[in-house]
Motif scaffolding. Structure first.
Motif, PDB file in Angstrom:
ATOM      1  N   THR A   1       0.808  -1.322   0.029  1.00 34.08           N
ATOM      2  CA  THR A   1      -0.249  -0.166   0.130  1.00 34.08           C
ATOM      3  C   THR A   1       0.920   0.982  -0.102  1.00 34.08           C
ATOM      4  OG1 THR A   1      -0.344   0.135   2.468  1.00 34.08           O
ATOM      5  CG2 THR A   1      -2.341  -1.079   1.415  1.00 34.08           C
ATOM      6  N   THR A   2       0.892   2.417  -1.084  1.00 29.25           N
ATOM      7  CA  THR A   2       1.820   3.086  -1.073  1.00 29.25           C
ATOM      8  C   THR A   2       1.208   4.308  -2.390  1.00 29.25           C
ATOM      9  OG1 THR A   2       3.760   3.936  -1.994  1.00 29.25           O
ATOM     10  CG2 THR A   2       2.762   2.393  -3.720  1.00 29.25           C
TER      11      THR A   2
ATOM     12  N   VAL B   1       0.921  -9.470  -3.477  1.00 29.01           N
ATOM     13  CA  VAL B   1      -0.443 -10.231  -4.496  1.00 29.01           C
ATOM     14  C   VAL B   1      -0.563  -9.024  -5.714  1.00 29.01           C
ATOM     15  CG1 VAL B   1      -3.094 -10.930  -3.559  1.00 29.01           C
ATOM     16  CG2 VAL B   1      -1.124 -11.943  -2.472  1.00 29.01           C
ATOM     17  N   ASP B   2      -0.733  -7.849  -4.367  1.00 32.79           N
ATOM     18  CA  ASP B   2      -1.443  -7.222  -5.344  1.00 32.79           C
ATOM     19  C   ASP B   2      -0.065  -5.866  -4.933  1.00 32.79           C
ATOM     20  OD1 ASP B   2      -2.902  -5.369  -6.972  1.00 32.79           O
ATOM     21  OD2 ASP B   2      -5.242  -6.178  -6.293  1.00 32.79           O
ATOM     22  N   TYR B   3      -0.663  -4.577  -5.523  1.00 34.66           N
ATOM     23  CA  TYR B   3      -0.157  -3.469  -5.980  1.00 34.66           C
ATOM     24  C   TYR B   3      -0.908  -1.858  -4.795  1.00 34.66           C
ATOM     25  CZ  TYR B   3       3.607  -0.025  -6.103  1.00 34.66           C
ATOM     26  OH  TYR B   3       4.684   1.361  -6.236  1.00 34.66           O
TER      27      TYR B   3
ATOM     28  N   ILE C   1      -6.598   4.239  -0.217  1.00 34.98           N
ATOM     29  CA  ILE C   1      -6.597   2.912  -0.342  1.00 34.98           C
ATOM     30  C   ILE C   1      -8.367   3.187  -0.384  1.00 34.98           C
ATOM     31  CG2 ILE C   1      -7.621   0.447  -0.125  1.00 34.98           C
ATOM     32  CD1 ILE C   1      -4.090   0.859   0.663  1.00 34.98           C
ATOM     33  N   GLU C   2      -9.174   3.260  -2.155  1.00 35.63           N
ATOM     34  CA  GLU C   2     -10.811   2.125  -1.602  1.00 35.63           C
ATOM     35  C   GLU C   2     -10.985   0.936  -1.686  1.00 35.63           C
ATOM     36  OE1 GLU C   2     -12.525   5.205  -2.603  1.00 35.63           O
ATOM     37  OE2 GLU C   2     -10.536   6.709  -2.439  1.00 35.63           O
ATOM     38  N   GLU C   3     -11.960   0.959  -0.698  1.00 34.86           N
ATOM     39  CA  GLU C   3     -12.879  -0.060  -0.728  1.00 34.86           C
ATOM     40  C   GLU C   3     -13.142  -1.686  -1.743  1.00 34.86           C
ATOM     41  OE1 GLU C   3     -17.394  -1.432   0.859  1.00 34.86           O
ATOM     42  OE2 GLU C   3     -16.931  -0.152   1.814  1.00 34.86           O
ATOM     43  N   GLU C   4     -12.930  -0.906  -3.132  1.00 38.39           N
ATOM     44  CA  GLU C   4     -13.711  -1.196  -3.828  1.00 38.39           C
ATOM     45  C   GLU C   4     -12.428  -2.114  -4.296  1.00 38.39           C
ATOM     46  OE1 GLU C   4     -15.081  -1.690  -8.215  1.00 38.39           O
ATOM     47  OE2 GLU C   4     -15.508  -0.569  -7.588  1.00 38.39           O
TER      48      GLU C   4
END
Length: 254
Positions: free
Chosen positions: A82-83, A98-100, A105-108
């Motif tokens: 998260t950045t 897994v993800d970037y 950050i949005e809920e979706e």
């Protein structure tokens, strides 16, 4: 496969608190094991505790880049980075990513990342989804450059470079041009946010998406919020929440 135990590594308390709220909303049974705010504290926690199911890891921490954690401790847990910066995307996928997710950050987006992790754990290690995510970042994105808008008995073209900001009024999306003209656009702000270049446009709040050149000045507001004054429209106050304040400052300083 459900996400059960999560370690958060984040050095800004408002962002950590927001992330915790979103995680508990999306996965009420989740256990937030700890929130660590530096490389050193994260390494110490990892050395003295069982591995979490997943780690939510900010990249820029108070004492350096979080990639250093991997040099000090062998992390086997999958990681969602998260950045506020997209410049580390390729490097992030060299690790257990897994993800970037880009801040704010949005809920979706968080829901999609959690589902991607859970799905990958049910089938095979998360290499496939990591590669897919990496390709999404290294392939150039084709952001919107113009709009074709209804005008009198026909249509007119409006370039994004001629836009100061987008806003909603009585449920209708509109845009303020540098000329002072106001045009109605058919897209919602949610749709526009995905179509516009994030280096040029920022979702300030539920009502406004602003262009980088539209900001006259940024003022401190109460409770950690920020207030924006816009060029040519100083009478309009755009309030940015405490959770988005850090992302706004990063965006303007990029």
């Amino acid at each position: 496969m459900k996400t059960n135990k999560i370690l958060i590594i984040e050095d800004e308390k408002p962002n950590a608190d927001r992330l915790k709220r979103l995680l508990l909303k999306l996965r009420p049974s989740v256990e937030i094991l700890s929130v660590e705010d530096s490389i050193s504290s994260a390494v110490k926690w990892l050395e003295n505790n069982n591995a979490p199911d997943i780690i939510m890891m900010d990249i820029r921490l108070s004492d350096g880049l979080s990639f250093e954690i991997f040099n000090r401790f062998e992390i086997k847990s999958p990681v969602i980075f998260t950045t506020a910066y997209d410049e580390y995307a390729v490097k992030a996928f060299k690790y257990n990513s897994v993800d970037y997710l880009l801040k704010p950050i949005e809920e979706e987006e968080l829901e999609d990342a959690l589902k991607r992790y859970e799905s990958s754990m049910e089938t095979a290690p998360f290499l496939g989804t990591a590669i897919e995510g990496l390709l999404n970042y290294i392939q150039p994105k084709d952001y919107r450059k113009r709009f074709l808008l209804a005008h009198r008995d026909g249509y007119k073209t409006v370039l994004t470079e001629d836009i100061l900001y987008f806003y909603t009024e009585h449920g209708v999306s509109k845009t303020m041009l540098k000329t002072g003209a106001i045009e109605t656009v058919p897209q919602t702000l949610e749709e526009l946010e995905k179509q516009l270049d994030p280096k040029e446009f920022f979702r300030a709040n539920r009502q406004f998406i602003i262009h980088i050149d539209s900001v006259l000045q940024v003022l401190n507001h109460f409770n950690g919020k920020l207030k924006l004054e816009l060029k040519k429209h100083p009478e309009i106050d755009v309030i940015v929440s405490r959770e988005k304040a850090s992302a706004l400052k990063t965006w303007m300083d990029y």
